[in-house]
Motif scaffolding. Structure first.
Motif, PDB file in Angstrom:
ATOM      1  N   LEU A   1       1.301   8.169   3.104  1.00  0.00           N
ATOM      2  CA  LEU A   1       2.464   8.292   2.227  1.00  0.00           C
ATOM      3  C   LEU A   1       3.442   9.302   2.818  1.00  0.00           C
ATOM      4  CD1 LEU A   1       3.777   7.575  -0.541  1.00  0.00           C
ATOM      5  CD2 LEU A   1       2.566   9.563  -1.483  1.00  0.00           C
TER       6      LEU A   1
ATOM      7  N   GLN B   1      11.217   6.605  -4.822  1.00  0.00           N
ATOM      8  CA  GLN B   1      10.165   5.630  -4.547  1.00  0.00           C
ATOM      9  C   GLN B   1       9.020   5.834  -5.525  1.00  0.00           C
ATOM     10  OE1 GLN B   1       7.831   5.754  -0.928  1.00  0.00           O
ATOM     11  NE2 GLN B   1       7.921   7.998  -0.786  1.00  0.00           N
TER      12      GLN B   1
ATOM     13  N   ALA C   1       4.864   5.110  -5.939  1.00  0.00           N
ATOM     14  CA  ALA C   1       3.617   4.687  -5.316  1.00  0.00           C
ATOM     15  C   ALA C   1       2.625   4.355  -6.417  1.00  0.00           C
ATOM     16  CB  ALA C   1       3.070   5.784  -4.407  1.00  0.00           C
TER      17      ALA C   1
ATOM     18  N   TYR D   1       2.481  -2.734 -10.770  1.00  0.00           N
ATOM     19  CA  TYR D   1       3.445  -1.886 -11.471  1.00  0.00           C
ATOM     20  C   TYR D   1       4.081  -2.642 -12.639  1.00  0.00           C
ATOM     21  CZ  TYR D   1       7.532   1.066 -12.336  1.00  0.00           C
ATOM     22  OH  TYR D   1       8.493   1.852 -12.929  1.00  0.00           O
TER      23      TYR D   1
ATOM     24  N   ILE E   1      -3.351   3.215  -2.526  1.00  0.00           N
ATOM     25  CA  ILE E   1      -1.969   2.827  -2.850  1.00  0.00           C
ATOM     26  C   ILE E   1      -1.873   1.310  -2.669  1.00  0.00           C
ATOM     27  CG2 ILE E   1       0.449   2.990  -2.166  1.00  0.00           C
ATOM     28  CD1 ILE E   1      -0.037   5.862  -1.342  1.00  0.00           C
TER      29      ILE E   1
ATOM     30  N   ARG F   1       4.290   0.082  -3.334  1.00  0.00           N
ATOM     31  CA  ARG F   1       5.260   1.162  -3.267  1.00  0.00           C
ATOM     32  C   ARG F   1       6.655   0.566  -3.159  1.00  0.00           C
ATOM     33  NH1 ARG F   1       3.386   4.606   1.536  1.00  0.00           N
ATOM     34  NH2 ARG F   1       1.449   3.454   1.268  1.00  0.00           N
TER      35      ARG F   1
ATOM     36  N   THR G   1       9.250  11.215  -5.385  1.00  0.00           N
ATOM     37  CA  THR G   1       8.264  10.145  -5.328  1.00  0.00           C
ATOM     38  C   THR G   1       7.398  10.237  -6.573  1.00  0.00           C
ATOM     39  OG1 THR G   1       8.189  10.005  -2.917  1.00  0.00           O
ATOM     40  CG2 THR G   1       6.245   9.241  -4.111  1.00  0.00           C
TER      41      THR G   1
END
Length: 597
Positions: A381, A563, A565, A588, A572, A575, A389
């Motif tokens: 990341l 962004q 994640a 998400y 992860i 993203r 983030t």
């Protein structure tokens, strides 16, 4: 790169047989930095011991010479000598007692500070594995339990040792036949009590462990949250019964300790009468047998010194037994000092000087236990400098752990975390703490004034800086309106203030530090909607221009992140921006729909 820690340190498990782990030399080593003061103390004690054996010789001369010859001058001189010896011995006793206590308290202070400092260096993981009550017991009960031994042992050993030696020599000079009889009989009475030390050590170990449990119950049940839980659950009686049970066990151990060795202690008392009686008996037999007569002054003076010999001899044994009992406590204290520090400055660690605050992670994996499941796995990341983030995911996905690795609150098991290209393990913890700020979900405030709580972030902050930070966090007007203003005591854990007010004070506190990297750990998750919006606005202002990692509970708070994640089971899985991830219609999007539902 793999963690070198083979076993996670904790105080939850018994230390085992502490007696075997703590040699007396290590206890004596606590006094090594005070060698000069101890040497001066020893010199004074030697003089005091010499004065102590002067009076019996003067008494013998008084009975055998001055009084029979009715020599008034000699009587006066001998009496003056005895008075002077008593005054000198008494004055030296006061001085040596004061010096001994001073040395002992310095050692105690150094021991307390050493234990506290070492516990401060322990990792966050150590405290998640260890009961707070156990830690408190080591700092207060165990160290407090060795106070008498530390403050009085060194002086007592030297004082009683030199006194016993001086008296032994004196009685040999006065009458070697009676001296040999006495030096054979006295040890016999002392040997009778040797077994007491082992029993006391066993009782001391049991007592310290029970006291640790008792301290844990008090710490857990008499805190604000503990009392609140007990009252709302109606379990006050249950908590009281738990405390009463542990208290009964402590009382039983205390009673056993008090009764242990009662016959041995009685033998000491009896010896004060029996041994002089044996001396009188031997002297009487010598006179009855027609041997060279022993003067009355010699017998009286000899008996006087013999009684003085019993006192330091038994005192030395008492010191030995006290030290033996205290070794169980020293074992627990040294166990703390021997705990390996999981996270510490590496040799040659340098100061972190962030140039922008860019954060990067490469191949990061982490697990809490060496043989446990992976909490994070193969994380890569990048958080560019000055951007935000957001870390999102279901409970247990590893969001908080990942963010805490940046602040090095935990140590990566594999991989590395960098700030501006520098591995966080290669910089000092102090400079990393200055460069990475954290606003957590649970704001912690000390039971102190608002001013003191804010200055915890910057001890040298001026009142103007405090007020400017409070104004920026939109809490100044609230604080200024209080009867005592910034001097208002916040109460235990800040319970005097609402959740939103505490969060704003946390924001003001972090503003004083002004770190280039900011971690927001679900900072608004426990607030109502109105307060959450107000506090979130302050957090957005705080994050402006900083590298920010936001752990999100409410997805609505991260829509404008540069962004996002998405973590799932420690990895992860997605993203992108809010819009990109919604368009992807993956994990998400499912979380957003679930929140909306």
């Amino acid at each position: 790169m793999t963690s070198a820690t083979a076993r996670r340190p904790t105080l939850a498990e018994p230390a085992g047989d502490e007696d075997e782990q703590v040699p007396f030399s290590r206890i004596a080593g606590l006094f090594r930095p005070h060698r000069g003061a101890l040497a001066g103390l020893c010199a004074l004690l030697v003089v005091q011991a010499g004065l102590g054996v002067t009076s019996p010789f003067l008494l013998r001369e008084m009975l055998d010479d001055a009084l029979p010859h009715r020599d008034a001058l000699l009587v006066s001189l001998l009496a003056a000598g005895m008075i002077a010896a008593a005054l000198g011995s008494g004055a030296l006793s006061v001085r040596t007692t004061g010096l001994s206590n001073t040395i002992g308290q310095r050692v105690m202070n150094e021991l307390r500070v050493a234990v506290y400092s070492h516990l401060q260096r322990m990792s966050l993981g150590f405290y998640t594995r260890t009961k707070t009550g156990e830690v408190l017991s080591r700092v207060f009960n165990d160290i407090g339990g060795v106070d008498n031994v530390v403050t009085g042992t060194a002086a007592s050993i030297v004082q009683n040792g030199t006194t016993a030696l001086a008296i032994a020599v004196a009685i040999l000079v006065m009458n070697w036949q009676l001296a040999l009889l006495s030096l054979v009989v006295v040890p016999l009475f002392l040997l009778f009590t040797l077994r007491l030390g082992g029993k006391q050590r066993k009782l001391a170990r049991g007592r310290t462990r029970r006291m640790a449990r008792l301290t844990t119950i008090v710490e857990e049940s008499l805190s604000v949250t503990g009392v609140l839980l007990a009252k709302t659950m109606g379990n006050a009686t249950l908590m009281r019964d738990r405390f009463a049970e542990e208290s009964r066990e402590v009382a039983a151990l205390e009673r056993s300790a008090a009764l242990a060795g009662r016959w041995q202690r009685a033998a000491r008392t009896m010896s004060l009468t029996i041994i002089p009686a044996l001396v009188y008996w031997a002297a009487g037999l010598e006179l009855a047998g027609g041997a060279a007569p022993i003067s009355l002054g010699t017998v009286v003076a000899f008996t006087s010194m013999l009684n003085r010999l019993l006192t330091p001899a038994t005192a030395m044994q008492t010191v030995g037994q006290n030290v033996a009992s205290a070794k169980a406590l020293f074992g627990r204290i040294f166990e703390v000092l021997d705990l390996p520090v999981e996270i510490d400055d590496r040799p040659g660690a340098r100061t972190l000087r962030p140039s922008g605050g860019a954060v990067s992670m490469r191949g990061v994996s982490f697990r809490y236990d060496d043989d446990g499941p992976w909490t994070l796995r193969d994380i890569d990341l990048d958080v560019p400098a000055g951007t935000t983030t957001a870390l999102v995911g279901s409970t247990g996905s590893g969001k908080t752990t990942l963010a805490y690795l940046v602040a090095r609150l935990y140590e990566v098991t594999e991989g590395k975390v960098c700030v501006d290209g520098t591995d966080v393990r290669d910089v000092t913890l102090a400079s990393l703490a200055a460069g990475v700020g954290l606003v957590s979900q649970e704001t912690y405030l000390f039971h102190a004034s608002v001013r003191e709580n804010l200055r915890f972030a910057k001890p040298d902050a001026t009142d103007e800086e405090l007020e400017n930070a409070a104004k920026a966090a939109h809490i100044h007007d609230t604080l200024a309106a209080l009867p005592d203003g910034y001097d208002t005591v916040v109460g235990e854990r800040g319970y005097r203030f609402s959740g939103g007010e505490k969060q704003r004070m946390a924001i003001a506190r972090i503003l004083l530090r002004n770190p280039p990297v900011l971690i927001l750990d679900e900072a608004t998750s426990s607030l109502d909607n109105r307060t959450e919006r107000a506090v979130q606005a302050e957090l957005d202002r705080l994050a402006a221009g900083r590298t920010t990692i936001a752990i999100a509970h409410r997805l609505s708070t991260v829509e404008h992140a540069d962004q996002i994640a998405v973590l799932d089971a420690g990895r992860i899985v997605e993203r992108g921006t809010h819009a990109e991830l919604l368009a992807l219609d993956g994990r998400y999007a499912a979380l957003v729909r679930g929140e909306a539902a």
